[in-house]
Design a protein around this motif. Structure first.
Motif, PDB file in Angstrom:
ATOM      1  N   ASN A   1      10.879  68.207  65.467  1.00  0.00           N
ATOM      2  CA  ASN A   1       9.032  68.842  64.684  1.00  0.00           C
ATOM      3  C   ASN A   1       8.383  68.362  66.173  1.00  0.00           C
ATOM      4  O   ASN A   1       7.476  67.984  65.420  1.00  0.00           O
ATOM      5  N   THR A   2       8.835  67.943  67.019  1.00  0.00           N
ATOM      6  CA  THR A   2       8.541  67.524  68.611  1.00  0.00           C
ATOM      7  C   THR A   2       8.637  68.264  69.659  1.00  0.00           C
ATOM      8  O   THR A   2       9.418  68.783  70.254  1.00  0.00           O
ATOM      9  N   VAL A   3       7.202  68.986  70.339  1.00  0.00           N
ATOM     10  CA  VAL A   3       7.159  69.373  71.857  1.00  0.00           C
ATOM     11  C   VAL A   3       6.914  68.243  72.827  1.00  0.00           C
ATOM     12  O   VAL A   3       6.960  67.004  73.022  1.00  0.00           O
ATOM     13  N   TYR A   4       7.983  68.546  74.234  1.00  0.00           N
ATOM     14  CA  TYR A   4       7.678  67.473  74.896  1.00  0.00           C
ATOM     15  C   TYR A   4       7.617  68.156  76.197  1.00  0.00           C
ATOM     16  O   TYR A   4       8.029  69.611  76.252  1.00  0.00           O
ATOM     17  N   LEU A   5       6.934  67.689  77.201  1.00  0.00           N
ATOM     18  CA  LEU A   5       6.152  68.280  78.581  1.00  0.00           C
ATOM     19  C   LEU A   5       6.916  67.180  79.509  1.00  0.00           C
ATOM     20  O   LEU A   5       6.731  66.216  79.667  1.00  0.00           O
ATOM     21  N   GLN A   6       7.645  67.754  80.512  1.00  0.00           N
ATOM     22  CA  GLN A   6       8.236  67.212  81.246  1.00  0.00           C
ATOM     23  C   GLN A   6       7.600  67.528  82.277  1.00  0.00           C
ATOM     24  O   GLN A   6       7.356  68.910  82.988  1.00  0.00           O
ATOM     25  N   MET A   7       6.721  66.396  83.292  1.00  0.00           N
ATOM     26  CA  MET A   7       6.247  67.432  84.363  1.00  0.00           C
ATOM     27  C   MET A   7       6.621  66.286  85.749  1.00  0.00           C
ATOM     28  O   MET A   7       7.324  65.127  85.651  1.00  0.00           O
ATOM     29  N   ASN A   8       7.165  67.247  86.676  1.00  0.00           N
ATOM     30  CA  ASN A   8       7.259  66.461  87.876  1.00  0.00           C
ATOM     31  C   ASN A   8       6.976  66.775  88.823  1.00  0.00           C
ATOM     32  O   ASN A   8       5.679  67.323  89.411  1.00  0.00           O
ATOM     33  N   SER A   9       7.176  66.217  90.521  1.00  0.00           N
ATOM     34  CA  SER A   9       6.188  66.212  91.698  1.00  0.00           C
ATOM     35  C   SER A   9       4.771  66.298  91.113  1.00  0.00           C
ATOM     36  O   SER A   9       3.573  66.765  91.007  1.00  0.00           O
ATOM     37  N   LEU A  10       4.496  65.047  90.235  1.00  0.00           N
ATOM     38  CA  LEU A  10       3.135  64.708  89.979  1.00  0.00           C
ATOM     39  C   LEU A  10       2.439  64.089  91.541  1.00  0.00           C
ATOM     40  O   LEU A  10       3.193  63.779  92.334  1.00  0.00           O
ATOM     41  N   ASN A  11       1.257  64.528  91.318  1.00  0.00           N
ATOM     42  CA  ASN A  11      -0.299  64.813  92.316  1.00  0.00           C
ATOM     43  C   ASN A  11      -1.457  63.979  92.061  1.00  0.00           C
ATOM     44  O   ASN A  11      -1.360  64.408  90.544  1.00  0.00           O
ATOM     45  N   PRO A  12      -2.036  63.127  92.912  1.00  0.00           N
ATOM     46  CA  PRO A  12      -3.512  62.428  91.812  1.00  0.00           C
ATOM     47  C   PRO A  12      -4.381  63.922  91.210  1.00  0.00           C
ATOM     48  O   PRO A  12      -4.988  63.277  90.307  1.00  0.00           O
ATOM     49  N   GLU A  13      -3.811  65.599  91.771  1.00  0.00           N
ATOM     50  CA  GLU A  13      -4.913  66.030  90.846  1.00  0.00           C
ATOM     51  C   GLU A  13      -4.266  66.666  89.342  1.00  0.00           C
ATOM     52  O   GLU A  13      -5.017  66.939  88.008  1.00  0.00           O
ATOM     53  N   ASP A  14      -3.525  65.702  89.176  1.00  0.00           N
ATOM     54  CA  ASP A  14      -2.927  65.849  88.263  1.00  0.00           C
ATOM     55  C   ASP A  14      -3.353  65.067  86.999  1.00  0.00           C
ATOM     56  O   ASP A  14      -2.988  64.350  85.109  1.00  0.00           O
ATOM     57  N   THR A  15      -4.211  63.876  87.418  1.00  0.00           N
ATOM     58  CA  THR A  15      -4.709  62.457  86.271  1.00  0.00           C
ATOM     59  C   THR A  15      -5.908  63.009  85.812  1.00  0.00           C
ATOM     60  O   THR A  15      -6.847  64.286  86.079  1.00  0.00           O
ATOM     61  N   ALA A  16      -5.126  62.855  84.759  1.00  0.00           N
ATOM     62  CA  ALA A  16      -6.304  63.447  83.662  1.00  0.00           C
ATOM     63  C   ALA A  16      -5.669  63.006  81.497  1.00  0.00           C
ATOM     64  O   ALA A  16      -4.632  61.820  81.686  1.00  0.00           O
ATOM     65  N   VAL A  17      -6.744  63.001  80.916  1.00  0.00           N
ATOM     66  CA  VAL A  17      -6.016  62.944  79.439  1.00  0.00           C
ATOM     67  C   VAL A  17      -5.994  64.482  78.853  1.00  0.00           C
ATOM     68  O   VAL A  17      -6.088  64.953  78.981  1.00  0.00           O
ATOM     69  N   TYR A  18      -4.063  63.764  78.263  1.00  0.00           N
ATOM     70  CA  TYR A  18      -3.440  64.792  78.157  1.00  0.00           C
ATOM     71  C   TYR A  18      -3.850  65.542  76.424  1.00  0.00           C
ATOM     72  O   TYR A  18      -3.491  63.946  76.163  1.00  0.00           O
ATOM     73  N   TYR A  19      -3.773  65.906  75.884  1.00  0.00           N
ATOM     74  CA  TYR A  19      -3.619  66.123  74.522  1.00  0.00           C
ATOM     75  C   TYR A  19      -3.174  67.519  74.126  1.00  0.00           C
ATOM     76  O   TYR A  19      -2.861  67.910  74.675  1.00  0.00           O
ATOM     77  N   CYS A  20      -2.492  67.175  72.859  1.00  0.00           N
ATOM     78  CA  CYS A  20      -1.229  67.807  72.429  1.00  0.00           C
ATOM     79  C   CYS A  20      -2.503  68.441  71.544  1.00  0.00           C
ATOM     80  O   CYS A  20      -3.246  68.314  70.846  1.00  0.00           O
ATOM     81  N   ASN A  21      -2.302  70.090  70.762  1.00  0.00           N
ATOM     82  CA  ASN A  21      -2.541  70.885  70.394  1.00  0.00           C
ATOM     83  C   ASN A  21      -1.495  71.748  69.390  1.00  0.00           C
ATOM     84  O   ASN A  21      -0.576  72.272  70.569  1.00  0.00           O
ATOM     85  N   ALA A  22      -2.743  72.490  68.477  1.00  0.00           N
ATOM     86  CA  ALA A  22      -1.818  72.929  68.069  1.00  0.00           C
ATOM     87  C   ALA A  22      -2.497  73.891  67.342  1.00  0.00           C
ATOM     88  O   ALA A  22      -3.477  73.591  66.655  1.00  0.00           O
ATOM     89  N   VAL A  23      -2.159  75.432  66.713  1.00  0.00           N
ATOM     90  CA  VAL A  23      -3.162  76.282  66.189  1.00  0.00           C
ATOM     91  C   VAL A  23      -2.129  76.802  64.830  1.00  0.00           C
ATOM     92  O   VAL A  23      -0.828  77.031  64.644  1.00  0.00           O
ATOM     93  N   TYR A  24      -2.424  76.267  63.655  1.00  0.00           N
ATOM     94  CA  TYR A  24      -2.443  76.381  62.365  1.00  0.00           C
ATOM     95  C   TYR A  24      -2.843  76.589  60.993  1.00  0.00           C
ATOM     96  O   TYR A  24      -3.743  76.267  61.232  1.00  0.00           O
ATOM     97  N   SER A  25      -2.697  77.662  60.713  1.00  0.00           N
ATOM     98  CA  SER A  25      -3.165  78.489  59.389  1.00  0.00           C
ATOM     99  C   SER A  25      -5.233  78.634  60.180  1.00  0.00           C
ATOM    100  O   SER A  25      -5.571  78.419  59.564  1.00  0.00           O
ATOM    101  N   SER A  26      -4.985  79.190  61.083  1.00  0.00           N
ATOM    102  CA  SER A  26      -5.747  79.822  61.341  1.00  0.00           C
ATOM    103  C   SER A  26      -6.630  78.780  61.365  1.00  0.00           C
ATOM    104  O   SER A  26      -7.644  78.661  61.913  1.00  0.00           O
ATOM    105  N   SER A  27      -6.700  76.998  62.224  1.00  0.00           N
ATOM    106  CA  SER A  27      -6.935  75.877  62.484  1.00  0.00           C
ATOM    107  C   SER A  27      -7.268  75.320  63.290  1.00  0.00           C
ATOM    108  O   SER A  27      -5.532  75.240  63.599  1.00  0.00           O
ATOM    109  N   LEU A  28      -7.563  74.631  64.525  1.00  0.00           N
ATOM    110  CA  LEU A  28      -7.146  74.303  65.620  1.00  0.00           C
ATOM    111  C   LEU A  28      -6.975  72.022  65.292  1.00  0.00           C
ATOM    112  O   LEU A  28      -7.943  72.386  64.650  1.00  0.00           O
ATOM    113  N   TYR A  29      -6.618  72.620  65.996  1.00  0.00           N
ATOM    114  CA  TYR A  29      -5.731  70.646  65.995  1.00  0.00           C
ATOM    115  C   TYR A  29      -5.633  69.609  66.914  1.00  0.00           C
ATOM    116  O   TYR A  29      -4.406  70.927  68.052  1.00  0.00           O
ATOM    117  N   TRP A  30      -5.954  68.644  67.241  1.00  0.00           N
ATOM    118  CA  TRP A  30      -5.541  67.860  68.398  1.00  0.00           C
ATOM    119  C   TRP A  30      -5.189  66.672  68.169  1.00  0.00           C
ATOM    120  O   TRP A  30      -5.522  65.940  67.267  1.00  0.00           O
TER     121      TRP A  30
END
Length: 115
Positions: A76-105
């Motif tokens: 029950n897991t999703v993975y985000l493989q991030m390659n060739s990272l650059n300083p513009e990728d600096t951020a807080v990354y949030y997992c997100n799900a849409v379930y039963s018409s509701s949004l979860y973070w």
């Protein structure tokens, strides 16, 4: 409800790679859309990559050809493989799900790319 637990953020040099994980509290086949957004300081939250329950993926323009979203149905897991990272990728990354018409973070995980 859906609980999302993120892991895998950190500090990496430009050109490096990181993998983020997001584990859901229920079967990801029941989640309509699941994936990642990010928010850099002073900027709006933006799409990184999402996957539908049917397996279709959608990527933000700035990460296409560098990031890859995948899932492990058994975990029950999703993975985000991030390659060739650059300083513009600096951020807080949030997992997100849409379930039963509701949004979860998730709680967010910091990714910092040094130049």
């Amino acid at each position: 409800q859906v609980q999302l637990v993120e892991s895998g953020g950190g500090l990496v040099q430009a050109g490096g790679s990181l993998r983020l994980s997001c584990a859901a509290s229920l079967s990801i086949f029941r989640i309509t859309v699941m994936g990642w957004y990010r928010q850099a300081p002073g900027k709006q939250r933006e799409l990184v990559a999402v996957i539908t329950s049917g397996g279709r993926t959608n990527y933000g323009d700035s990460v296409k050809d560098r990031f890859t979203l995948s899932r492990d149905n058994a975990k029950n897991t999703v993975y985000l493989q991030m390659n060739s990272l650059n300083p513009e990728d600096t951020a807080v990354y949030y997992c997100n799900a849409v379930y039963s018409s509701s949004l979860y973070w998730g709680q967010g995980t910091q990714v910092t790319v040094s130049s």
